[in-house]
Write an enzyme that holds these catalytic residues in place. Structure first.
Site, PDB file in Angstrom:
ATOM      1  N   LYS A   1      46.087  45.217  54.133  1.00 56.48           N
ATOM      2  CA  LYS A   1      47.012  44.673  53.133  1.00 56.48           C
ATOM      3  C   LYS A   1      48.471  44.947  53.490  1.00 56.48           C
ATOM      4  CE  LYS A   1      43.518  44.997  49.535  1.00 56.48           C
ATOM      5  NZ  LYS A   1      42.442  45.236  50.522  1.00 56.48           N
TER       6      LYS A   1
ATOM      7  N   GLY B   1      31.250  50.126  50.002  1.00 56.97           N
ATOM      8  CA  GLY B   1      30.876  51.206  49.099  1.00 56.97           C
ATOM      9  C   GLY B   1      31.983  52.180  48.769  1.00 56.97           C
TER      10      GLY B   1
ATOM     11  N   ARG C   1      43.426  37.895  40.881  1.00 56.21           N
ATOM     12  CA  ARG C   1      44.016  38.928  40.043  1.00 56.21           C
ATOM     13  C   ARG C   1      45.426  39.243  40.538  1.00 56.21           C
ATOM     14  NH1 ARG C   1      39.863  43.709  40.446  1.00 56.21           N
ATOM     15  NH2 ARG C   1      40.112  43.129  42.635  1.00 56.21           N
TER      16      ARG C   1
ATOM     17  N   GLU D   1      46.554  39.826  44.427  1.00 56.33           N
ATOM     18  CA  GLU D   1      45.501  39.524  45.387  1.00 56.33           C
ATOM     19  C   GLU D   1      45.877  38.356  46.280  1.00 56.33           C
ATOM     20  OE1 GLU D   1      41.097  40.835  44.033  1.00 56.33           O
ATOM     21  OE2 GLU D   1      41.877  39.042  43.059  1.00 56.33           O
TER      22      GLU D   1
END
Length: 627
Positions: free
Chosen positions: A406, A446, A535, A538
């Site tokens: 990101k 996870g 959202r 994002e």
């Protein structure tokens, strides 16, 4: 197989007939044993025939008295054997008593009277044991799951050998499928090898299969997906065997559930453990954010490399408790500290004198940080600065910062803070003797706050599963793989590098949701999938590197080096960070975002209009384009 159902409905006459016949058989065996199987005189035979009638009557009476006909033969045990022995011994005592009352019985050799009861107990007990054994085998065969093996290699042979070790088999291997045409018509430990994987559905129905076990040493994700989808359509459970290498590492040898990591199909990581061991062995290693997903796995990996001491820093008391419990080692020291607390960080550095630092502490949740920019900057940027300066002051050899995909062309607060932290580490590398190394990668399966645990929870509750957009993609790798590659990058780096991990191909989030639904044993029609839209903050897709970062291969094929140098000098960087710190102190959001934009634009990171404004509830980074 012989059907024993009729014995479950046996009648008293059938059992008594068998037991009386056993008396006759035992009596004549004793007679011929007495005469060494040679011809006896006619007189002897007459006496034996007369005595036999009496013996049969006494045994019939005591069979009835002790109710030896009642116990079910398929459950025959020591208790039933003792009941038979009581009946036989009681009849024998009665026979011996009468022996002295009748002259004809006196003519029978006394040894016969001692031989026949032993043979009688043996015949009665053995016949019942045969029935019980046959019943047990039939029940085991009917109750055992019929297994279809996929793959006829070493894994399959090892699994079949393990099954043979257990007398009470819960699984009955029926057939094996393998794509190798040279194996067709052959057997592996008695299990026939038939056609290839494309005939899986047909074989499942034809052979009445209950369980499919994948035993391939190496399997492509496409083939694995086909197998899982086929088994789901046939409503058959599918399991996968760990490889022999995984078993050697300590994993259980029994089949396990197919998990998302299997379907993503990433190749095994081949690491230079010698260089990693040289890097970390006998070192004092500090891991910030050591209670998080990546941090805790890093700690487990590091501890296996015999560090002199491992210091785990985290601001979550519960996370520290959990990781300390998992590691349970004497050379582990936990520190409940927030990395934004400069005094505490400095104290820890002076107390423990770490030589290697892995900086994994960060806020990562994009939508939340969009509306908490001050906390994002304090933790992800200022926290990195505080820890890095303390590292330099205490002569730390290497500082390895974990970044994110990101940080590439950031359109949200989280990505912007991680990119600024990257720039800071690159710049600080030139102003200090500490080697600052950055490792950039995407999502890990996870991890805390990731979409996968959310999907699992939604599926368990019956749905719906919420997906932002059918075209949204993300990069995924396992926590273990990411942690190992971080260690490898730390060993490779000499300072100033940004290493980019090979994340493979991006995966559609909708595909992840569908895979998890299938792996949970449900049909896609059972769980509703709802699209909720992007959202705050994002992006539709993530990137791992800038176009200007010409990636070069390293000695580790899954680690690339981004060949780009920071254009900022150390004093400019400090001035910008001081401005960010002052904006946080004043709680001035406009100034904060303006400074972040200024830092990124000087680096050429921000593309014009690569984010929208807060009014659309998607992002805030570009709010102040006009400032």
């Amino acid at each position: 197989m012989f059907n024993l159902k009729w014995l479950r409905r046996y009648s008293v006459p059938v059992i008594l007939t068998h037991d009386i016949g056993a008396v006759v058989l035992a009596w004549w065996i004793a007679f011929f044993v007495r005469f060494d199987f040679s011809a006896a005189s006619f007189t002897d035979i007459q006496h034996v025939l007369k005595a036999q009638c009496f013996v049969v009557l006494t045994h019939t009476f005591f069979y009835w008295y002790y109710k030896t006909y009642r116990p079910l033969w398929r459950f025959f045990s020591l208790h039933e054997l003792l009941r038979l022995a009581k009946a036989v011994i009681s009849a024998w005592i009665c026979n011996i008593t009468v022996l002295f009352l009748f002259h004809d019985l006196m003519q029978i050799p006394k040894s016969i009277w001692f031989i026949y009861p032993l043979w009688l107990i043996l015949i009665l007990g053995f016949s019942r044991l045969i029935i019980r054994s046959a019943s047990d085998r039939q029940n085991a065969a009917s109750e055992a799951k019929r297994v279809l093996l996929l793959g006829a290699g070493k894994n399959a042979e090892f699994y079949l050998r393990e099954l043979a070790r257990f007398p009470e088999k819960q699984y009955h291997p029926v057939v094996c499928l393998d794509d190798d045409v040279t194996l067709r018509g052959k057997e592996i430990r008695g299990v026939p090898i038939l056609s290839g994987i494309p005939s899986l559905a047909k074989t499942i129905r034809k052979k009445n299969i209950d369980l499919v076990v994948i035993a391939f040493s190496i399997i492509t994700k496409e083939k694995l997906r086909f197998i899982v989808e086929t088994c789901e359509e046939c409503q058959i459970t599918v399991r996968i065997l760990p490889t022999l290498a995984e078993i050697a590492e300590g994993q259980a040898s029994q089949p396990r559930e197919v998990i998302l990591e299997d379907l993503l199909g990433r190749d095994p990581v081949e690491l230079d453990w010698q260089s990693i061991n040289t890097f970390l062995s006998d070192q004092v290693v500090l891991v910030s954010g050591g209670g998080g997903s990546i941090g805790s796995e890093l700690c487990q990996q590091i501890l296996q490399l015999n560090p002199k001491k491992l210091i785990i820093v985290d601001h979550s008391e519960f996370n520290l408790y959990e990781v300390e419990k998992q590691l349970n080692a004497k050379n582990v020291c936990i520190e409940l500290v927030n990395i934004t607390d400069a005094v505490s960080v400095k104290h820890i550095m002076q107390q423990h004198k770490p030589t290697i630092i892995f900086h994994a502490a960060a806020y990562k949740h994009v939508p939340i940080l969009e509306f908490q920019p001050f906390q994002a900057v304090k933790n992800n940027i200022m926290g990195t600065k505080i820890l890095a300066e303390a590292a330099v002051e205490n002569n730390v050899k290497k500082f390895v910062m974990i970044s994110s995909d990101k940080a590439v062309n950031p359109t949200n607060i989280m990505g912007a803070t991680k990119r600024i932290a990257e720039i800071f580490c690159q710049t600080f590398n030139h102003a200090s003797k500490t080697a600052f190394i950055t490792v950039r990668f995407g999502n890990v399966i996870g991890s805390t706050g990731s979409v996968i645990p959310l999907f699992k929870k939604q599926i368990a509750s019956g749905g719906p599963v919420t997906v932002t957009d059918p075209n949204m993609t993300r990069y995924f790798m396992t926590i273990k793989e990411a942690s190992q590659l971080v260690l490898q990058a730390g060993a490779l780096g000499v300072g100033g590098e940004i290493f980019v991990l090979d994340m493979g191909e991006p995966v559609k989030i909708i595909d992840v949701a569908k895979h998890l639904i299938q792996l949970s044993g449900k049909k896609l029609s059972d769980i509703e999938i709802v699209y909720t839209g992007l959202r705050p903050g994002e992006k539709m897709f993530e990137e791992l590197f800038y176009g200007s970062e010409a990636l070069s291969q390293t000695s580790q094929k899954k680690i690339f080096k981004a060949n780009i140098e920071s254009q900022k000098n150390w004093h400019e960087m400090l001035t910008a960070l001081n401005s960010l710190e002052m904006s946080c102190f004043k709680h001035d959001e406009n100034s904060l975002i303006f400074t972040m934009r200024e830092i990124l634009e000087r680096e050429g990171d921000f593309l014009e209009k690569n984010s929208v404004n807060r009014d659309s509830d998607v992002g805030v980074v570009m709010d102040l384009a006009s400032v």
